[in-house]
Design a protein around this motif. Sequence first.
Motif, PDB file in Angstrom:
ATOM      1  N   PHE A   1       0.844  -1.202   0.000  1.00  0.00           N
ATOM      2  CA  PHE A   1       0.000   0.000   0.000  1.00  0.00           C
ATOM      3  C   PHE A   1       0.871   1.239   0.000  1.00  0.00           C
TER       4      PHE A   1
ATOM      5  N   ARG B   1       2.503   4.737   0.750  1.00  0.00           N
ATOM      6  CA  ARG B   1       2.575   5.423   2.042  1.00  0.00           C
ATOM      7  C   ARG B   1       2.987   6.866   1.819  1.00  0.00           C
ATOM      8  N   ILE B   2       2.179   7.772   2.296  1.00  0.00           N
ATOM      9  CA  ILE B   2       2.503   9.199   2.208  1.00  0.00           C
ATOM     10  C   ILE B   2       2.270   9.816   3.571  1.00  0.00           C
TER      11      ILE B   2
ATOM     12  N   THR C   1       4.193  12.974   6.531  1.00  0.00           N
ATOM     13  CA  THR C   1       5.269  13.914   6.840  1.00  0.00           C
ATOM     14  C   THR C   1       6.154  13.388   7.967  1.00  0.00           C
TER      15      THR C   1
ATOM     16  N   LEU D   1      -8.285   4.495  -1.180  1.00  0.00           N
ATOM     17  CA  LEU D   1      -7.665   5.768  -0.776  1.00  0.00           C
ATOM     18  C   LEU D   1      -6.862   6.321  -1.945  1.00  0.00           C
ATOM     19  N   THR D   2      -6.810   7.631  -2.048  1.00  0.00           N
ATOM     20  CA  THR D   2      -6.061   8.267  -3.132  1.00  0.00           C
ATOM     21  C   THR D   2      -5.352   9.506  -2.604  1.00  0.00           C
ATOM     22  N   CYS D   3      -4.149   9.732  -3.100  1.00  0.00           N
ATOM     23  CA  CYS D   3      -3.380  10.908  -2.683  1.00  0.00           C
ATOM     24  C   CYS D   3      -3.542  12.020  -3.707  1.00  0.00           C
TER      25      CYS D   3
ATOM     26  N   ASP E   1       1.705  13.233  15.724  1.00  0.00           N
ATOM     27  CA  ASP E   1       2.928  13.939  15.322  1.00  0.00           C
ATOM     28  C   ASP E   1       2.651  15.309  14.725  1.00  0.00           C
TER      29      ASP E   1
ATOM     30  N   PHE F   1       0.461  16.454  12.382  1.00  0.00           N
ATOM     31  CA  PHE F   1      -0.205  16.653  11.088  1.00  0.00           C
ATOM     32  C   PHE F   1      -1.681  16.961  11.356  1.00  0.00           C
TER      33      PHE F   1
ATOM     34  N   HIS G   1       0.752   2.883   8.585  1.00  0.00           N
ATOM     35  CA  HIS G   1      -0.552   3.310   8.089  1.00  0.00           C
ATOM     36  C   HIS G   1      -1.459   3.782   9.212  1.00  0.00           C
TER      37      HIS G   1
ATOM     38  N   ARG H   1      -6.722   5.558  12.712  1.00  0.00           N
ATOM     39  CA  ARG H   1      -6.658   6.582  11.669  1.00  0.00           C
ATOM     40  C   ARG H   1      -8.056   6.874  11.134  1.00  0.00           C
TER      41      ARG H   1
ATOM     42  N   TYR I   1      -5.078  13.985   2.140  1.00  0.00           N
ATOM     43  CA  TYR I   1      -4.574  15.161   2.885  1.00  0.00           C
ATOM     44  C   TYR I   1      -5.677  15.922   3.592  1.00  0.00           C
TER      45      TYR I   1
ATOM     46  N   THR J   1      -6.286  11.208   8.250  1.00  0.00           N
ATOM     47  CA  THR J   1      -5.298  11.394   9.324  1.00  0.00           C
ATOM     48  C   THR J   1      -4.932  10.078  10.015  1.00  0.00           C
TER      49      THR J   1
ATOM     50  N   TRP K   1      -2.597   7.979  12.918  1.00  0.00           N
ATOM     51  CA  TRP K   1      -2.203   8.213  14.323  1.00  0.00           C
ATOM     52  C   TRP K   1      -3.049   9.353  14.912  1.00  0.00           C
TER      53      TRP K   1
HETATM   54  N1  MTE Z   1      -0.485  11.787  10.551  1.00  0.00           N
HETATM   55  C1  MTE Z   1      -0.529  11.897   9.210  1.00  0.00           C
HETATM   56  N2  MTE Z   1      -1.593  11.390   8.559  1.00  0.00           N
HETATM   57  C2  MTE Z   1      -1.666  11.493   7.221  1.00  0.00           C
HETATM   58  C3  MTE Z   1      -0.651  12.129   6.480  1.00  0.00           C
HETATM   59  C4  MTE Z   1       0.454  12.658   7.199  1.00  0.00           C
HETATM   60  O1  MTE Z   1       1.392  13.252   6.627  1.00  0.00           O
HETATM   61  N3  MTE Z   1       0.483  12.513   8.559  1.00  0.00           N
HETATM   62  N4  MTE Z   1      -0.744  12.212   5.110  1.00  0.00           N
HETATM   63  C5  MTE Z   1      -2.052  12.080   4.508  1.00  0.00           C
HETATM   64  C6  MTE Z   1      -1.998  11.864   3.086  1.00  0.00           C
HETATM   65  S1  MTE Z   1      -1.495  13.181   2.138  1.00  0.00           S
HETATM   66  C7  MTE Z   1      -2.398  10.695   2.507  1.00  0.00           C
HETATM   67  S2  MTE Z   1      -2.527  10.564   0.835  1.00  0.00           S
HETATM   68  C8  MTE Z   1      -2.748   9.524   3.322  1.00  0.00           C
HETATM   69  C9  MTE Z   1      -1.939   8.323   2.903  1.00  0.00           C
HETATM   70  O2  MTE Z   1      -2.262   7.230   3.716  1.00  0.00           O
HETATM   71  P1  MTE Z   1      -1.380   5.927   3.623  1.00  0.00           P
HETATM   72  O3  MTE Z   1       0.043   6.343   3.888  1.00  0.00           O
HETATM   73  O4  MTE Z   1      -1.912   4.971   4.608  1.00  0.00           O
HETATM   74  O5  MTE Z   1      -1.526   5.409   2.207  1.00  0.00           O
HETATM   75  O6  MTE Z   1      -2.510   9.760   4.698  1.00  0.00           O
HETATM   76  C10 MTE Z   1      -2.906  11.007   5.158  1.00  0.00           C
HETATM   77  N5  MTE Z   1      -2.756  10.986   6.584  1.00  0.00           N
END
Ligand code: MTE
Length: 536
Positions: A255, A257-258, A260, A303-305, A347, A349, A379, A384, A393, A397, A399
């Motif tokens: 899967f 992973r994106i 910060t 899910l999509t970024c 953290d 975000f 993840h 989440r 984004y 979210t 964590w």
């Molecule tokens: N805590 C946290 N949650 C986050 C993010 C993050 O940077 N920090 N990035 C978001 C973004 S931009 C996306 S596309 C999804 C990616 O979820 P995945 O890494 O499980 O695929 O998580 C989201 N949740």
Amino acid sequence: MAMTRHAEPGSARGWPFAASGAIAAALLLGIAEIASALFSPVSSPLVAVGAAFIDITPAWLKDFAIDVFGTADKLVLMVSMGVVALALAAVLGLIARRRLALASVLCAAIAVLLGAAVLSRPATGLLDLLPTVLGGVAGIAALNWLVRLAHRRTASIGAGSGPGPGPGPTEGGAAPAVRPEAARRTFLIGAGLTAVVAVAAMAGGRALSAVSTAAVATRDALRLPGARRRAAPLPPGVGAPAPGMPPFVTPNGDFYRIDTALAVPRIDPSTWELRVHGMVEEEFTLSFTELLELDLQESWVTLTCVSNPVGGELAGNAKWLGYPLQDLMARARPQEGADMVLSTSADGFSASTPLEVLTDGRDALLAVGMNGEPLPLEHGFPVRMVVPGLYGYVSATKWVVDLEVTRFADKTAYWTDRGWSERGPIKLASRIDVPRGFEAVPAGGMVLGGTAWSQTIGIDRVQVQVDDGAWQDATLAAEATVDTWRQWSLDWEGEPGNHKARVRAVNRDGEVQTAERADTVPDGASGWHEVQFRVE
Ligand SMILES: Nc1nc2c(c(=O)[nH]1)N[C@H]1C(S)=C(S)[C@@H](COP(=O)(O)O)O[C@H]1N2
Ligand SMILES: [Mo]
């Protein structure tokens, strides 16, 4: 004769240098240890050397160690390695007394060997060298500094005793500018402080890794409850019959992973708490145990970024287990005027999700499970958000620890503060998965295949155009839910030579995917995906 001077026998004058070497080495390992704990546990040179040592230890010695020391065998190994390392480092300090540059080079060489041990471990990459590099730099700096202080100390003492076994080259023969007690004190303070920093870094690093190991162990031992409302089983035929297609359900390990997070947050579920507050009638907090006791639900969601380029792979499909955010909001009872839920992670975000989206009946979840397992740490373990139809984004979210019901007019989120759109509905998209760009395919017919998505609405049609010919309807694979992607395929046969294919989708609202190219910033890419390929 120098030996007879009871104040400072010549042989004893070596000890400040030996100590400098040992303390510098301890600092090297300590800094590397804390950096690896913060950065990535597999990057610890200490653990890497220990593991490499275990790997090359013959079986009989391993059996012997286990027989004699039992479960303390690893501790005994670590302590013995530590003793040997300190002894070698003391020798390094003695070398540094006369030849500081050579000792610095040797220290760098040791860091290189430690780095090689890190790289020899499975699952490490070049980035994992960072802690060893930091430790190496700190160690060399400490060695140089302490050896200089030791020379000053020796010189100040030796000055009164005439030419004895000479002080090192740096201060050689020069009359001391400092009084002996002052020089002695400066060395002791310098050495003591460095040793304290080294030990604190080492202890802190070990403690931090223990916490993260605990999170991994807790996750592994966790048995999630079953869903009160289970997802319907996948209908047969959700995968398109084109060889080389990605799987319909994305395995957790594949899967995308994106986030910060430089280091993946390691949260012990027993300390996890979600705070729900803001413009609500009832503020409350929820523990992990309380969350698991609620009526959980399963849903399939893709899910999509927002950063996914046209044809890109920043999308994944999984079966999520969680508590409906709609039910959570019903308990909190948002006040008049609230239009946004700001979710914040452990953290820092944050994401701003329209309140309306969380209360309109779609399967938005406070998720604890992914494809039948607890969430993987990367993840979002332990909890989440997953919201069908919105880019990650503004909704997903990981964590998550805080939900504030508020207004778009009052609060902003992490990426919206950095130029991305305040709202992020997922755009209708389609891509070609096979053939891959510039792939050479054998003549005699083939199956083109790909994926399309329009979460919450559903895909009704996919069309493919080869070499600027007519748009042809692709065959759609079965639909799991409107919140998941849908695969498609098309039989095609063409002459040898270069070809190109492009794709577009139509969703259940009758919207035709736009050809207009848009960049990912500020609210997601658009345009038709096109691949060039060759028939041979
Ligand atoms: N805590 C946290 N949650 C986050 C993010 C993050 O940077 N920090 N990035 C978001 C973004 S931009 C996306 S596309 C999804 C990616 O979820 P995945 O890494 O499980 O695929 O998580 C989201 N949740
Ligand atoms: Mo994203």
